[in-house]
Motif scaffolding. Structure first.
Motif, PDB file in Angstrom:
ATOM      1  N   GLU A 195      65.248  21.181  61.391  1.00  0.00           N
ATOM      2  CA  GLU A 195      65.095  20.059  60.454  1.00  0.00           C
ATOM      3  C   GLU A 195      65.385  18.727  61.131  1.00  0.00           C
ATOM      4  O   GLU A 195      64.653  17.747  60.956  1.00  0.00           O
ATOM      5  CB  GLU A 195      66.027  20.270  59.260  1.00  0.00           C
ATOM      6  CG  GLU A 195      65.641  21.446  58.373  1.00  0.00           C
ATOM      7  CD  GLU A 195      66.683  21.729  57.304  1.00  0.00           C
ATOM      8  OE1 GLU A 195      67.666  20.955  57.227  1.00  0.00           O
ATOM      9  OE2 GLU A 195      66.520  22.720  56.568  1.00  0.00           O
ATOM     10  N   LEU A 196      66.465  18.688  61.921  1.00  0.00           N
ATOM     11  CA  LEU A 196      66.815  17.442  62.604  1.00  0.00           C
ATOM     12  C   LEU A 196      65.745  17.075  63.631  1.00  0.00           C
ATOM     13  O   LEU A 196      65.360  15.905  63.755  1.00  0.00           O
ATOM     14  CB  LEU A 196      68.186  17.593  63.273  1.00  0.00           C
ATOM     15  CG  LEU A 196      68.797  16.340  63.888  1.00  0.00           C
ATOM     16  CD1 LEU A 196      69.008  15.258  62.837  1.00  0.00           C
ATOM     17  CD2 LEU A 196      70.130  16.677  64.569  1.00  0.00           C
ATOM     18  N   ARG A 256      62.679  15.498  62.004  1.00  0.00           N
ATOM     19  CA  ARG A 256      62.849  14.110  61.559  1.00  0.00           C
ATOM     20  C   ARG A 256      62.727  13.114  62.699  1.00  0.00           C
ATOM     21  O   ARG A 256      62.408  11.942  62.466  1.00  0.00           O
ATOM     22  CB  ARG A 256      64.199  13.946  60.854  1.00  0.00           C
ATOM     23  CG  ARG A 256      64.229  14.544  59.458  1.00  0.00           C
ATOM     24  CD  ARG A 256      65.423  14.054  58.663  1.00  0.00           C
ATOM     25  NE  ARG A 256      66.677  14.556  59.186  1.00  0.00           N
ATOM     26  CZ  ARG A 256      67.214  15.725  58.868  1.00  0.00           C
ATOM     27  NH1 ARG A 256      66.575  16.516  58.015  1.00  0.00           N
ATOM     28  NH2 ARG A 256      68.374  16.105  59.368  1.00  0.00           N
ATOM     29  N   HIS A 257      63.009  13.567  63.932  1.00  0.00           N
ATOM     30  CA  HIS A 257      63.010  12.634  65.064  1.00  0.00           C
ATOM     31  C   HIS A 257      61.907  12.921  66.074  1.00  0.00           C
ATOM     32  O   HIS A 257      61.855  12.269  67.124  1.00  0.00           O
ATOM     33  CB  HIS A 257      64.384  12.657  65.744  1.00  0.00           C
ATOM     34  CG  HIS A 257      65.472  12.077  64.889  1.00  0.00           C
ATOM     35  ND1 HIS A 257      65.744  10.725  64.840  1.00  0.00           N
ATOM     36  CD2 HIS A 257      66.330  12.671  64.015  1.00  0.00           C
ATOM     37  CE1 HIS A 257      66.729  10.512  63.994  1.00  0.00           C
ATOM     38  NE2 HIS A 257      67.103  11.663  63.478  1.00  0.00           N
ATOM     39  N   GLY A 258      61.035  13.855  65.755  1.00  0.00           N
ATOM     40  CA  GLY A 258      59.906  14.131  66.623  1.00  0.00           C
ATOM     41  C   GLY A 258      60.293  14.689  67.974  1.00  0.00           C
ATOM     42  O   GLY A 258      59.678  14.364  68.996  1.00  0.00           O
ATOM     43  N   PRO A 294      70.086  27.379  63.748  1.00  0.00           N
ATOM     44  CA  PRO A 294      68.730  27.044  64.188  1.00  0.00           C
ATOM     45  C   PRO A 294      67.919  26.311  63.130  1.00  0.00           C
ATOM     46  O   PRO A 294      67.111  25.421  63.466  1.00  0.00           O
ATOM     47  CB  PRO A 294      68.116  28.413  64.505  1.00  0.00           C
ATOM     48  CG  PRO A 294      69.289  29.277  64.843  1.00  0.00           C
ATOM     49  CD  PRO A 294      70.404  28.806  63.950  1.00  0.00           C
ATOM     50  N   GLU A 295      68.122  26.661  61.838  1.00  0.00           N
ATOM     51  CA  GLU A 295      67.336  25.988  60.801  1.00  0.00           C
ATOM     52  C   GLU A 295      67.696  24.512  60.712  1.00  0.00           C
ATOM     53  O   GLU A 295      66.829  23.643  60.514  1.00  0.00           O
ATOM     54  CB  GLU A 295      67.534  26.673  59.443  1.00  0.00           C
ATOM     55  CG  GLU A 295      68.918  26.552  58.817  1.00  0.00           C
ATOM     56  CD  GLU A 295      69.975  27.458  59.424  1.00  0.00           C
ATOM     57  OE1 GLU A 295      71.137  27.392  58.971  1.00  0.00           O
ATOM     58  OE2 GLU A 295      69.646  28.236  60.351  1.00  0.00           O
ATOM     59  N   GLY A 327      65.615  16.632  72.890  1.00  0.00           N
ATOM     60  CA  GLY A 327      65.735  17.761  71.969  1.00  0.00           C
ATOM     61  C   GLY A 327      67.140  17.964  71.475  1.00  0.00           C
ATOM     62  O   GLY A 327      68.081  17.273  71.889  1.00  0.00           O
ATOM     63  N   VAL A 328      67.275  18.950  70.600  1.00  0.00           N
ATOM     64  CA  VAL A 328      68.557  19.232  69.965  1.00  0.00           C
ATOM     65  C   VAL A 328      68.788  20.735  69.938  1.00  0.00           C
ATOM     66  O   VAL A 328      67.844  21.529  69.771  1.00  0.00           O
ATOM     67  CB  VAL A 328      68.602  18.643  68.533  1.00  0.00           C
ATOM     68  CG1 VAL A 328      67.488  19.207  67.658  1.00  0.00           C
ATOM     69  CG2 VAL A 328      69.964  18.873  67.883  1.00  0.00           C
ATOM     70  N   TRP A 329      70.024  21.124  70.122  1.00  0.00           N
ATOM     71  CA  TRP A 329      70.459  22.513  69.949  1.00  0.00           C
ATOM     72  C   TRP A 329      71.621  22.529  68.979  1.00  0.00           C
ATOM     73  O   TRP A 329      72.470  21.625  68.981  1.00  0.00           O
ATOM     74  CB  TRP A 329      70.923  23.117  71.279  1.00  0.00           C
ATOM     75  CG  TRP A 329      71.561  24.473  71.114  1.00  0.00           C
ATOM     76  CD1 TRP A 329      70.939  25.677  71.121  1.00  0.00           C
ATOM     77  CD2 TRP A 329      72.952  24.742  70.892  1.00  0.00           C
ATOM     78  NE1 TRP A 329      71.848  26.695  70.916  1.00  0.00           N
ATOM     79  CE2 TRP A 329      73.093  26.144  70.773  1.00  0.00           C
ATOM     80  CE3 TRP A 329      74.088  23.934  70.773  1.00  0.00           C
ATOM     81  CZ2 TRP A 329      74.327  26.748  70.549  1.00  0.00           C
ATOM     82  CZ3 TRP A 329      75.312  24.532  70.546  1.00  0.00           C
ATOM     83  CH2 TRP A 329      75.429  25.923  70.441  1.00  0.00           C
TER      84      TRP A 329
END
Length: 297
Positions: free
Chosen positions: A41-42, A45-47, A36-37, A30-32
């Motif tokens: 989006e990121l 794109r990478h599931g 937040p928007e 995951g990403v933080w």
């Protein structure tokens, strides 16, 4: 190894996310991000999952990659280390010694591995050249020119607030030092530091091995003049850092390989947080002679 990404800017999008998602030894969880928007989006794109809470991400992973400004990276790296996460950091680790030291101390106390992504150190041709020159005696002097056109082109990093404030010294200075230090030895003194056009700086360094080096660093070079050169002269003659055909994604993939190896073996990588701290210390000393930031914006 389960890994998360902290950061959602151009560097995270262009380099980190593709490298992490494509690495066979990593589970990109995951990403933080501070926006937040952009994280959503990121992630889409990478599931992967977009996290609203950075501590929740740290609890779900074994490691984090950081693509954030240094003043944001350093305290989050401390937080991640204390949560038991291995660290894939960006350069510079920090822009002051105290923050950089805090990262190193947190990593040591937690017993986690760290790798700082100095691009040239993870490009095959450059890595081999550095190793060959480090094994060669008798270097007399070196000349490094790291000239970027970030502020004179349509670069996606041109609006970066921290680059506008700190300039080339802190953005490309780490790259030059990452090449010179393993060959010439640690910097014993910053003999001179002077300003050039815009954010351009010129440094003269004295190294532990007895050699001296000169550095010219800029993010405001004309696009036609941009590029990086490192030249060594000594008893063995003259040699120049070879150009690389590998991009940032390939280099970051190799940096992730190095982090996995450090975790598996328990042996620190040469470009760990402690090395990143040393680079910060040298640049801070140079900045002290120059009198602070650059105000290029």
């Amino acid at each position: 190894m389960r890994i998360g990404l902290l950061g959602t800017g151009p560097w995270a999008e262009m380099a980190h996310a593709p490298a992490l998602s494509g690495h066979p030894g990593l589970d990109f969880v995951g990403v933080w991000g501070r926006r937040p928007e952009a994280a959503g989006e990121l992630a889409g794109r990478h599931g992967i999952r977009a996290y609203d809470d950075v501590d929740a991400l740290l609890a779900d992973v074994d490691a984090v990659a950081v693509a954030l400004p240094p003043s944001v990276q350093a305290p989050l790296a401390v937080r991640a280390a204390r949560a038991g996460c291995h660290l894939l950091l960006d350069k510079p680790v920090a822009t002051n010694v105290d923050e950089g030291r805090a990262v190193v101390e947190a990593a040591m106390e937690a017993g986690i591995a760290s790798v700082v992504f100095f691009t040239a150190r993870f490009q095959s041709a450059a890595e081999a050249w550095i190793a060959e020159q480090a094994a060669t005696d008798g270097w007399f002097t070196a000349r490094a020119q790291w000239l970027g056109a970030v502020f004179t082109s349509d670069s996606p990093f041109a609006a970066s607030p921290w680059r506008r404030e700190k300039g080339a010294l802190w953005d490309v200075g780490p790259h030059a030092l990452s090449v010179l230090l393993p060959v010439l030895g640690d910097v014993q003194r910053v003999a001179a530091a002077a300003r050039g056009p815009e954010d351009t700086v010129h440094l003269v360094l004295g190294h532990a091995g007895g050699a001296s080096s000169t550095l010219t660093l800029s993010l405001t070079a004309p696009p036609a003049a941009a590029g990086a050169t490192v030249e060594l002269r000594g008893k063995a003659g003259v040699t120049v850092l070879p150009a690389s055909t590998e991009g940032a994604v390939e280099a970051l993939t190799r940096a992730a390989d190095s982090l996995l190896a450090a975790v598996d073996t328990g042996r620190p990588h040469a470009c760990d947080a402690a090395f990143g701290l040393r680079v910060t210390g040298i640049l801070a000393a140079a900045e002290g002679q120059l009198g602070g930031g650059f105000g290029t914006g």
